[in-house]
Design a protein around this motif. Sequence first.
Motif, PDB file in Angstrom:
ATOM      1  N   LEU A   7      80.145  -7.569  47.772  1.00  8.30           N
ATOM      2  CA  LEU A   7      80.414  -6.664  49.145  1.00  8.30           C
ATOM      3  C   LEU A   7      81.291  -5.397  48.579  1.00  8.30           C
ATOM      4  CD1 LEU A   7      80.497  -6.647  52.072  1.00  8.30           C
ATOM      5  CD2 LEU A   7      82.416  -8.185  51.967  1.00  8.30           C
ATOM      6  N   VAL A   8      82.326  -5.625  47.723  1.00  2.15           N
ATOM      7  CA  VAL A   8      83.269  -4.598  47.392  1.00  2.15           C
ATOM      8  C   VAL A   8      83.547  -4.749  46.038  1.00  2.15           C
ATOM      9  CG1 VAL A   8      85.475  -3.732  47.766  1.00  2.15           C
ATOM     10  CG2 VAL A   8      84.502  -4.802  49.864  1.00  2.15           C
ATOM     11  N   ILE A   9      83.512  -3.423  45.390  1.00  2.00           N
ATOM     12  CA  ILE A   9      83.813  -3.400  43.980  1.00  2.00           C
ATOM     13  C   ILE A   9      84.546  -2.127  43.825  1.00  2.00           C
ATOM     14  CG2 ILE A   9      81.609  -2.064  43.520  1.00  2.00           C
ATOM     15  CD1 ILE A   9      81.406  -3.669  40.764  1.00  2.00           C
ATOM     16  N   SER A  10      85.701  -2.156  42.888  1.00  5.48           N
ATOM     17  CA  SER A  10      86.539  -1.277  42.590  1.00  5.48           C
ATOM     18  C   SER A  10      86.549  -0.929  41.148  1.00  5.48           C
ATOM     19  CB  SER A  10      87.891  -1.711  42.737  1.00  5.48           C
ATOM     20  OG  SER A  10      88.341  -1.866  44.439  1.00  5.48           O
ATOM     21  N   ILE A  11      86.600   0.372  40.862  1.00  7.00           N
ATOM     22  CA  ILE A  11      86.232   0.954  39.469  1.00  7.00           C
ATOM     23  C   ILE A  11      87.344   1.765  39.349  1.00  7.00           C
ATOM     24  CG2 ILE A  11      83.944   0.068  39.169  1.00  7.00           C
ATOM     25  CD1 ILE A  11      83.040   3.118  39.442  1.00  7.00           C
ATOM     26  N   GLU A  12      87.567   2.047  38.028  1.00  5.66           N
ATOM     27  CA  GLU A  12      88.459   3.343  37.718  1.00  5.66           C
ATOM     28  C   GLU A  12      87.790   4.403  36.655  1.00  5.66           C
ATOM     29  OE1 GLU A  12      92.986   3.077  36.138  1.00  5.66           O
ATOM     30  OE2 GLU A  12      91.704   3.294  34.566  1.00  5.66           O
ATOM     31  N   LEU A  13      87.680   5.630  37.045  1.00 11.31           N
ATOM     32  CA  LEU A  13      87.117   6.746  36.587  1.00 11.31           C
ATOM     33  C   LEU A  13      88.005   7.803  36.244  1.00 11.31           C
ATOM     34  CD1 LEU A  13      83.751   7.131  38.454  1.00 11.31           C
ATOM     35  CD2 LEU A  13      84.018   5.723  36.418  1.00 11.31           C
ATOM     36  N   GLU A  14      88.124   7.881  35.015  1.00 11.45           N
ATOM     37  CA  GLU A  14      89.069   8.938  34.215  1.00 11.45           C
ATOM     38  C   GLU A  14      90.680   8.901  35.090  1.00 11.45           C
ATOM     39  OE1 GLU A  14      88.548  11.038  31.684  1.00 11.45           O
ATOM     40  OE2 GLU A  14      86.640  10.157  31.514  1.00 11.45           O
ATOM     41  N   GLY A  15      91.034   7.559  35.203  1.00  8.32           N
ATOM     42  CA  GLY A  15      92.340   7.387  35.542  1.00  8.32           C
ATOM     43  C   GLY A  15      92.154   7.294  37.407  1.00  8.32           C
ATOM     44  N   GLN A  16      90.989   7.611  38.107  1.00 11.51           N
ATOM     45  CA  GLN A  16      91.081   7.657  39.338  1.00 11.51           C
ATOM     46  C   GLN A  16      90.306   6.265  39.758  1.00 11.51           C
ATOM     47  OE1 GLN A  16      92.130   9.593  42.080  1.00 11.51           O
ATOM     48  NE2 GLN A  16      91.471   7.911  43.125  1.00 11.51           N
ATOM     49  N   GLN A  17      91.041   5.441  40.720  1.00 10.66           N
ATOM     50  CA  GLN A  17      90.466   4.268  41.310  1.00 10.66           C
ATOM     51  C   GLN A  17      89.485   4.718  42.582  1.00 10.66           C
ATOM     52  OE1 GLN A  17      93.192   1.274  42.752  1.00 10.66           O
ATOM     53  NE2 GLN A  17      91.722   0.382  43.823  1.00 10.66           N
ATOM     54  N   VAL A  18      88.458   3.946  42.602  1.00  8.01           N
ATOM     55  CA  VAL A  18      87.458   4.373  43.446  1.00  8.01           C
ATOM     56  C   VAL A  18      86.830   2.867  43.993  1.00  8.01           C
ATOM     57  CG1 VAL A  18      85.264   5.457  43.991  1.00  8.01           C
ATOM     58  CG2 VAL A  18      86.626   6.504  42.282  1.00  8.01           C
ATOM     59  N   THR A  19      86.670   2.538  45.316  1.00  2.00           N
ATOM     60  CA  THR A  19      86.241   1.388  45.535  1.00  2.00           C
ATOM     61  C   THR A  19      84.796   1.848  46.438  1.00  2.00           C
ATOM     62  OG1 THR A  19      88.498   0.552  45.685  1.00  2.00           O
ATOM     63  CG2 THR A  19      86.724  -0.600  47.207  1.00  2.00           C
ATOM     64  N   PHE A  20      84.051   0.772  46.320  1.00  2.00           N
ATOM     65  CA  PHE A  20      82.705   1.062  46.877  1.00  2.00           C
ATOM     66  C   PHE A  20      82.345  -0.467  47.635  1.00  2.00           C
ATOM     67  CE2 PHE A  20      80.958   3.015  42.964  1.00  2.00           C
ATOM     68  CZ  PHE A  20      81.806   4.337  43.197  1.00  2.00           C
ATOM     69  N   LEU A  21      81.813  -0.223  48.914  1.00  2.00           N
ATOM     70  CA  LEU A  21      81.610  -1.167  49.748  1.00  2.00           C
ATOM     71  C   LEU A  21      79.933  -1.148  50.086  1.00  2.00           C
ATOM     72  CD1 LEU A  21      82.141  -3.070  52.191  1.00  2.00           C
ATOM     73  CD2 LEU A  21      82.284  -1.003  53.777  1.00  2.00           C
ATOM     74  N   ASN A  22      79.221  -2.406  49.878  1.00  2.00           N
ATOM     75  CA  ASN A  22      77.829  -2.631  50.392  1.00  2.00           C
ATOM     76  C   ASN A  22      78.148  -2.857  51.857  1.00  2.00           C
ATOM     77  OD1 ASN A  22      76.092  -2.080  48.296  1.00  2.00           O
ATOM     78  ND2 ASN A  22      76.699  -4.147  47.402  1.00  2.00           N
ATOM     79  N   GLY A  23      77.891  -1.889  53.003  1.00  2.00           N
ATOM     80  CA  GLY A  23      78.139  -1.848  54.149  1.00  2.00           C
ATOM     81  C   GLY A  23      76.897  -2.022  55.109  1.00  2.00           C
ATOM     82  N   GLY A  24      75.754  -1.926  54.556  1.00  2.00           N
ATOM     83  CA  GLY A  24      74.829  -1.635  55.142  1.00  2.00           C
ATOM     84  C   GLY A  24      74.053  -0.239  55.425  1.00  2.00           C
ATOM     85  N   PRO A  25      73.162   0.045  56.281  1.00  2.00           N
ATOM     86  CA  PRO A  25      72.628   1.210  56.519  1.00  2.00           C
ATOM     87  C   PRO A  25      73.255   2.165  57.489  1.00  2.00           C
ATOM     88  CG  PRO A  25      71.092  -0.384  57.302  1.00  2.00           C
ATOM     89  CD  PRO A  25      72.262  -1.027  56.532  1.00  2.00           C
ATOM     90  N   SER A  26      74.194   1.491  58.347  1.00  2.00           N
ATOM     91  CA  SER A  26      74.780   2.320  59.450  1.00  2.00           C
ATOM     92  C   SER A  26      75.477   3.666  59.239  1.00  2.00           C
ATOM     93  CB  SER A  26      75.571   1.327  60.434  1.00  2.00           C
ATOM     94  OG  SER A  26      76.625   0.841  59.604  1.00  2.00           O
ATOM     95  N   ASN A  27      76.173   3.634  58.031  1.00  2.00           N
ATOM     96  CA  ASN A  27      76.897   5.072  57.594  1.00  2.00           C
ATOM     97  C   ASN A  27      76.112   5.652  56.300  1.00  2.00           C
ATOM     98  OD1 ASN A  27      79.054   5.153  59.639  1.00  2.00           O
ATOM     99  ND2 ASN A  27      79.555   3.286  58.692  1.00  2.00           N
ATOM    100  N   LYS A  28      76.183   6.847  56.146  1.00  2.00           N
ATOM    101  CA  LYS A  28      75.377   7.581  55.024  1.00  2.00           C
ATOM    102  C   LYS A  28      76.422   8.322  54.437  1.00  2.00           C
ATOM    103  CE  LYS A  28      70.947   6.485  56.234  1.00  2.00           C
ATOM    104  NZ  LYS A  28      70.763   5.179  55.895  1.00  2.00           N
ATOM    105  N   LEU A  29      76.359   8.361  53.124  1.00  2.00           N
ATOM    106  CA  LEU A  29      76.891   9.246  52.217  1.00  2.00           C
ATOM    107  C   LEU A  29      76.609  10.805  52.628  1.00  2.00           C
ATOM    108  CD1 LEU A  29      76.872   7.589  48.743  1.00  2.00           C
ATOM    109  CD2 LEU A  29      79.051   7.584  50.216  1.00  2.00           C
ATOM    110  N   SER A  30      77.546  11.739  52.518  1.00  2.00           N
ATOM    111  CA  SER A  30      77.301  13.213  52.644  1.00  2.00           C
ATOM    112  C   SER A  30      77.944  13.808  51.924  1.00  2.00           C
ATOM    113  CB  SER A  30      77.460  13.424  54.426  1.00  2.00           C
ATOM    114  OG  SER A  30      78.939  13.657  54.442  1.00  2.00           O
ATOM    115  N   ASP A  31      77.585  15.383  51.992  1.00  2.00           N
ATOM    116  CA  ASP A  31      78.289  16.580  51.127  1.00  2.00           C
ATOM    117  C   ASP A  31      79.669  16.642  51.635  1.00  2.00           C
ATOM    118  OD1 ASP A  31      76.160  16.819  49.699  1.00  2.00           O
ATOM    119  OD2 ASP A  31      75.276  18.381  50.942  1.00  2.00           O
ATOM    120  N   ALA A  32      80.134  16.176  52.824  1.00  2.00           N
ATOM    121  CA  ALA A  32      81.511  16.263  53.319  1.00  2.00           C
ATOM    122  C   ALA A  32      82.362  15.785  52.574  1.00  2.00           C
ATOM    123  CB  ALA A  32      81.645  15.525  54.759  1.00  2.00           C
TER     124      ALA A  32
END
Length: 151
Positions: free
Chosen positions: A48-73
């Motif tokens: 459901l949720v996974i947190s990783i660290e890339l070059e010292g920056q923590q980033v969290t990802f969610l499998n939230g379904g199709p209702s929200n999309k990633l964008s260039d924003a």
Amino acid sequence: MNKITPFLWFNADAEAAADFYLSIFPSGRKLDEFRVTEAGPGPKGSVLVISIELEGQQVTFLNGGPSNKLSDAFSFSLRCENQQEIDMYWAKLTEGGSETACGWLKDKFGVSWQVVPKNMSKLVSNPGGMKAMMTMKKLDIAALEKAASQS
């Protein structure tokens, strides 16, 4: 853990995205994950949720379904030491993705990245450097430096 962390919404491929980024950044590491229980949402045992660290920056990802999309924003800016580093990250991140413009790309998961030299601000603060950058997809440090020095 960082006090402020980017949190990205994926349809169902957060774990695959995390694995992909961890394969690109050698110092990266998985920090935490939460798998779905019998209470849901989603298939039991899936991430459901996974947190990783890339070059010292923590980033969290969610499998939230199709209702929200990633964008260039939202994009990650990746400051590189040299052309070799730009070339390497560009090749890996565009695999299955697409080049856009001015050092921007979109990876195969739809996440936007800016792959730029560490002195990007200096190079584009000069009109020649800015004009040169506007004609590029993947940035060429030598061409940017040359253009910036001639104006």
